[in-house]
Design an enzyme around this catalytic site. Structure first.
Site, PDB file in Angstrom:
ATOM      1  N   ARG A  54     -74.380  14.506 -12.411  1.00  0.00           N
ATOM      2  CA  ARG A  54     -75.033  16.039 -13.306  1.00  0.00           C
ATOM      3  C   ARG A  54     -73.664  17.435 -12.502  1.00  0.00           C
ATOM      4  O   ARG A  54     -74.266  18.861 -12.806  1.00  0.00           O
ATOM      5  CB  ARG A  54     -75.907  16.741 -13.488  1.00  0.00           C
ATOM      6  CG  ARG A  54     -76.440  17.106 -11.923  1.00  0.00           C
ATOM      7  CD  ARG A  54     -77.722  17.672 -11.527  1.00  0.00           C
ATOM      8  NE  ARG A  54     -77.985  17.390 -11.045  1.00  0.00           N
ATOM      9  CZ  ARG A  54     -79.488  18.468 -10.247  1.00  0.00           C
ATOM     10  NH1 ARG A  54     -80.033  18.710 -11.745  1.00  0.00           N
ATOM     11  NH2 ARG A  54     -79.843  17.990  -9.006  1.00  0.00           N
ATOM     12  N   GLY A 109     -78.505  15.132 -16.484  1.00  0.00           N
ATOM     13  CA  GLY A 109     -77.586  15.810 -16.333  1.00  0.00           C
ATOM     14  C   GLY A 109     -77.612  16.993 -16.161  1.00  0.00           C
ATOM     15  O   GLY A 109     -76.461  18.168 -15.975  1.00  0.00           O
ATOM     16  N   ARG A 130     -69.315  24.914  -7.677  1.00  0.00           N
ATOM     17  CA  ARG A 130     -68.991  25.162  -6.644  1.00  0.00           C
ATOM     18  C   ARG A 130     -67.865  25.054  -6.738  1.00  0.00           C
ATOM     19  O   ARG A 130     -67.381  24.561  -6.793  1.00  0.00           O
ATOM     20  CB  ARG A 130     -69.881  24.505  -5.675  1.00  0.00           C
ATOM     21  CG  ARG A 130     -70.590  23.307  -6.182  1.00  0.00           C
ATOM     22  CD  ARG A 130     -71.624  22.127  -5.520  1.00  0.00           C
ATOM     23  NE  ARG A 130     -71.831  20.197  -6.339  1.00  0.00           N
ATOM     24  CZ  ARG A 130     -72.299  19.919  -5.535  1.00  0.00           C
ATOM     25  NH1 ARG A 130     -73.389  20.023  -4.660  1.00  0.00           N
ATOM     26  NH2 ARG A 130     -72.840  18.829  -6.140  1.00  0.00           N
ATOM     27  N   ASP A 167     -74.290   9.438  -0.056  1.00  0.00           N
ATOM     28  CA  ASP A 167     -73.910  10.115  -1.008  1.00  0.00           C
ATOM     29  C   ASP A 167     -74.017  11.622  -1.042  1.00  0.00           C
ATOM     30  O   ASP A 167     -73.188  12.513  -1.716  1.00  0.00           O
ATOM     31  CB  ASP A 167     -74.393   9.984  -2.620  1.00  0.00           C
ATOM     32  CG  ASP A 167     -75.601   9.937  -2.552  1.00  0.00           C
ATOM     33  OD1 ASP A 167     -76.262   9.132  -1.646  1.00  0.00           O
ATOM     34  OD2 ASP A 167     -76.433  10.264  -3.177  1.00  0.00           O
ATOM     35  N   ASP A 209     -74.523  19.374  -1.564  1.00  0.00           N
ATOM     36  CA  ASP A 209     -75.964  18.753  -2.441  1.00  0.00           C
ATOM     37  C   ASP A 209     -77.481  19.244  -1.359  1.00  0.00           C
ATOM     38  O   ASP A 209     -78.018  19.130  -1.096  1.00  0.00           O
ATOM     39  CB  ASP A 209     -75.942  17.393  -2.790  1.00  0.00           C
ATOM     40  CG  ASP A 209     -75.051  16.842  -3.526  1.00  0.00           C
ATOM     41  OD1 ASP A 209     -74.226  17.543  -4.103  1.00  0.00           O
ATOM     42  OD2 ASP A 209     -75.323  15.254  -3.618  1.00  0.00           O
TER      43      ASP A 209
END
Ligand code: AMP
Ligand code: MG
Length: 542
Positions: A109, A142, A199, A286, A296
Site C-alpha cells: 500500500r 492498499g 513519507r 521487512d 513503518d
C-alpha cells in the site's frame, strides 16, 4: 527561490533507472520474480483534502511554504495527479515476520513517486502510503485509515525532533474515500476515513529487499541491489576503500564493511528508541531500514509506566516478541537475517559473524553511555555506574512509574545540599507515579536508598546541579507523543477538526524545551486512557 510546483524539483529516479523492473505492468496481485519493483499508478480518490504539512520538509525540498493551499499539490500528495519527473512504483521485498520467513511481501500500500536531489539533504525519496493496491497487496486493499495516518505523520516528525533516526512525513491528507477495517479482529468491521501520508527518506530499502532475492537464489539481482545501495547511499565507505562507485561488483570486504555500517546505524537507532521509551511493535525484517531509520509506524507505542515487557501490539500480546526490553536483541536477530541474505556475496561466515558481533560490542558501549547521559553523569564509570543503572532498572517496574516524567524529574533532585530528609528527596518525583500508594513500605525505602546513592555519585562527579540538569534535559524529553495524545488528535480529526494534530506537531518540534504554555501535553496518561483501545493497545489493522 522556493517553488510552487513539484514538477520543478530535481527528480532523479535512480532506483527505477538502475534496477530491474517487473516486466508485467498489470496491477494484479502476484509473485514478482527477477525484479526489484513494479511500476504502478496510485488509485484516484474521491475528495482529497490536506490535513497537515511539515514545513521543515517543504523547506528541505525548496517548496513554497504556502504550497498546501495549492490544489495540484494536494492532488499529488494523495496520488490524484501525476507529477512530471516521477516514476511511481512499488518495491518487491520479503521478510521474516514474528520470527518466520514469510516469502514475498512488498509495498502493498505504498507507492514511491521518485527521488529528489535536495540542496542540503542529498537524495530524498517521496512515497505515498495508502495510495491504492499494488501487485504486492496480497489479500488487502492498499489503503490506510485516518487514525493510522495521523499516528505515522505525528510520530515520525516527533521522533526526528527527538533526535531518533527516522523516516519523515511531508504531509497527511484525507482521500475522501471510506475504508473498511476490523480494528480489533473481532468480527466487527466498520467504515473509516481513508488517508494518505507522504513519507520521505533517502530510500525505503529494507532488509527484506535483500532477503527476497537471496531466498529465491537470484544472486545476480542480490548483487545488483547491494551494489546500487552501496554506490548510491554509502559513498564514504567506497571512498575509504578507494573504490570507484561505478565499478561494481565490489569486493567482499566492501560488502562486509557495508553490513557492519548497517549494524552500526541500527545500534544507534535502537539505543535512541530505548532512551526515549519508543516501542516499534512490529520489528519484522521487512520493517528494518537499510539506513538504520525507524520505518513503518504501525502499532507502535510509548512507554508510560516503565515496563520492559510491554508491547502495544495486540497481535503480539501472547509472545511479546517485540516488547520494549527485547528490541536490542531483536534488531540483532534481524541483522543476522540480513547477514544470511548477503552471504552469497561474501561466501565466508567469519567476517559476517565478526560484523554481527560488532553490533553487540557497540551496543554494550553505547547503551550504558546513553543511560549515564540520562542520569546526568559526566562519564560512565563501569565500576560504580553499572550497578547504579541496574539498580534503577530493577526499581522502576516495581511501581507504575512514568518513564518520561521520572527522568525529567530526576534532574530536579538537589545533590548539593548536605542534609535532606526522605520526603524532601522524593518530592520532585511524586508526579511520576501512577499510583502514589505504591510508593510506600519497601518500595519507598528502596527508592530512597537508590536516590541517596545517586546523589552521592552525582556529587562526586563534580558537575554542579544546574549543569547536570541542563544535560539531562537535553536527552530526557519532556514531550513525547504519548499514546493518549495521539488518540485525542485522532478523535478530533475523525470529526474534521485538525487543530490538535497541528498543535501536537508544533509542541513536538521542541520536545526537550519546557514550553510551560503546553504543560498539559506533558501530563501522564489519564485514567480513562488506561484501557481505551488506541491508547493502550493497537492491532496491525490500520
Ligand atoms: P506491515 O506489518 O504494516 O509492515 O505490513 C506487512 C505487509 O503487509 C507489507 O507488505 C505491507 O505492504 C502489507 N500491507 C499492510 N497493510 C496493507 C493494506 N491495507 N493493503 C495492502 N497491503 C498491506
Ligand atoms: Mg511494513
Amino acid at each position: 527561490m522556493p517553488v510552487m510546483d513539484l514538477a520543478e524539483l530535481s527528480w532523479d529516479n535512480s532506483f527505477t533507472r538502475e534496477l530491474p523492473a517487473d516486466e508485467t505492468t498489470l496491477n494484479r496481485v502476484r509473485q514478482v520474480h527477477g525484479a526489484a519493483y513494479s511500476r504502478v499508478m496510485p488509485t484516484p480518490t474521491e475528495a482529497p483534502t490536506l490535513i497537515a504539512v511539515a514545513t521543515e520538509l517543504l523547506e528541505m525540498f525548496g517548496l513554497d511554504p504556502d504550497i498546501g493551499e495549492n490544489e495540484s499539490f494536494v492532488r499529488a500528495m494523495t496520488g490524484n495527479a501525476h507529477v512530471a519527473g516521477t516514476d511511481p512504483h512499488a518495491m518487491c521485498y520479503g521478510g521474516h515476520q514474528f520470527g518466520n520467513w514469510a516469502g514475498q511481501l512488498g509495498d502493498g500500500r505504498a507507492i514511491t513517486l521518485g527521488e529528489v536531489l535536495t540542496a542540503a539533504d542529498g537524495r530524498q525519496t517521496l512515497q505515498l502510503k495508502g495510495a491504492g493496491p499494488t501487485p504486492y497487496s496480497r489479500t488487502a486493499d492498499g489503503l490506510a485509515v485516518l487514525r493510522s495516518s495521523i499516528r505515522e505523520f505525528l510520530c515520525s516528525e516527533a521522533m526526528h525532533h527527538l533526535g531518533v533516526p527516522t523516516t519523515r512525513a511531508l504531509s497527511v491528507a484525507l482521500t475522501g474515500d471510506k475504508v473498511m477495517r476490523d480494528m480489533f479482529y473481532d468480527g466487527r468491521p466498520a467504515l473509516e476515513q481513508g488517508a494518505v501520508v507522504c513519507r520521505v527518506a533517502p530510500s525505503f530499502i529494507r532488509f527484506g529487499n535483500f532477503e527476497i532475492f537471496a531466498a529465491r537464489g537470484d544472486i545476480d539481482n542480490l548483487r545488483r541491489l547491494a551494489d546500487y545501495t552501496i554506490a548510491t547511499y554509502f559513498g564514504e565507505l567506497l571512498d575509504s576503500h578507494g573504490v570507484d562507485p561505478t565499478n561494481g561488483p565490489f569486493s567482499k570486504d566492501v560488502y562486509v564493511d557495508w553490513f557492519a555500517e548497517v549494524a552500526r546505524r541500527t545500534v544507534d537507532m535502537i539505543v535512541a528508541w530505548q532512551r526515549v521509551g519508543f516501542v516499534h511493535g512490529v520489528m519484522n525484517t521487512d520493517n528494518m531500514s537499510i539506513h538504520g531509520l525507524t520505518i513503518d509506524y504501525g502499532p507502535y507505542g510509548w512507554l508510560e509506566d516503565y515496563d520492559p515487557t510491554w508491547t502495544p501490539n495486540t497481535t503480539d500480546a501472547s509472545m511479546k516478541r517485540y516488547r520494549f526490553g527485547a528490541q536490542p536483541h531483536i534488531a540483532s536477530w534481524n541483522l543476522e537475517r540480513l547477514a544470511n541474505a548477503i552471504y552469497p556475496l561474501v561466501e565466508e561466515v567469519e567476517p559476517l559473524e565478526s560484523a554481527l558481533n560488532s553490533y553487540v560490542s557497540r551496543f554494550n558501549e553505547r547503551w550504558p553511555q546513553m543511560m549515564a547521559d540520562k542520569l546526568g553523569l559526566v562519564d560512565f564509570d563501569p565500576e560504580f555506574d553499572q550497578s547504579l543503572i541496574e539498580g534503577l532498572l530493577e526499581l522502576l517496574p516495581r511501581a507504575e512509574t512514568d518513564m518520561t516524567l521520572f527522568f525529567r524529574r530526576l534532574a530536579e533532585i538537589d545533590a548539593a545540599s548536605q542534609l535532606i530528609d526522605d520526603a524532601e528527596l522524593l518530592a520532585p518525583l511524586l508526579d511520576a507515579y501512577y499510583l502514589p500508594d505504591q510508593l510506600s513500605g519497601d518500595h519507598r525505602g528502596a527508592t530512597v536508598a537508590w536516590l541517596r546513592r545517586y546523589r552521592e555519585r552525582v556529587a562526586t562527579g563534580g558537575r554542579p546541579d544546574a549543569v547536570r540538569r541542563r544535560a539531562m534535559n537535553s536527552v530526557n524529553p519532556k514531550y513525547v507523543l504519548r499514546n493518549y495524545l495521539a488518540q485525542l488528535a485522532i478523535d478530533d480529526a475523525e470529526q474534521g477538526d485538525f487543530a490538535l494534530t497541528s498543535e501536537l506537531l508544533d509542541v513536538l518540534r521542541r520536545p526537550y524545551d519546557e514550553q510551560p504554555e503546553h504543560e498539559r501535553f506533558a501530563a501522564k496518561r489519564p485514567d480513562w486512557a488506561r484501557t481505551r483501545p488506541g491508547c493502550s493497545m493497537l492491532s496491525c489493522s490500520s
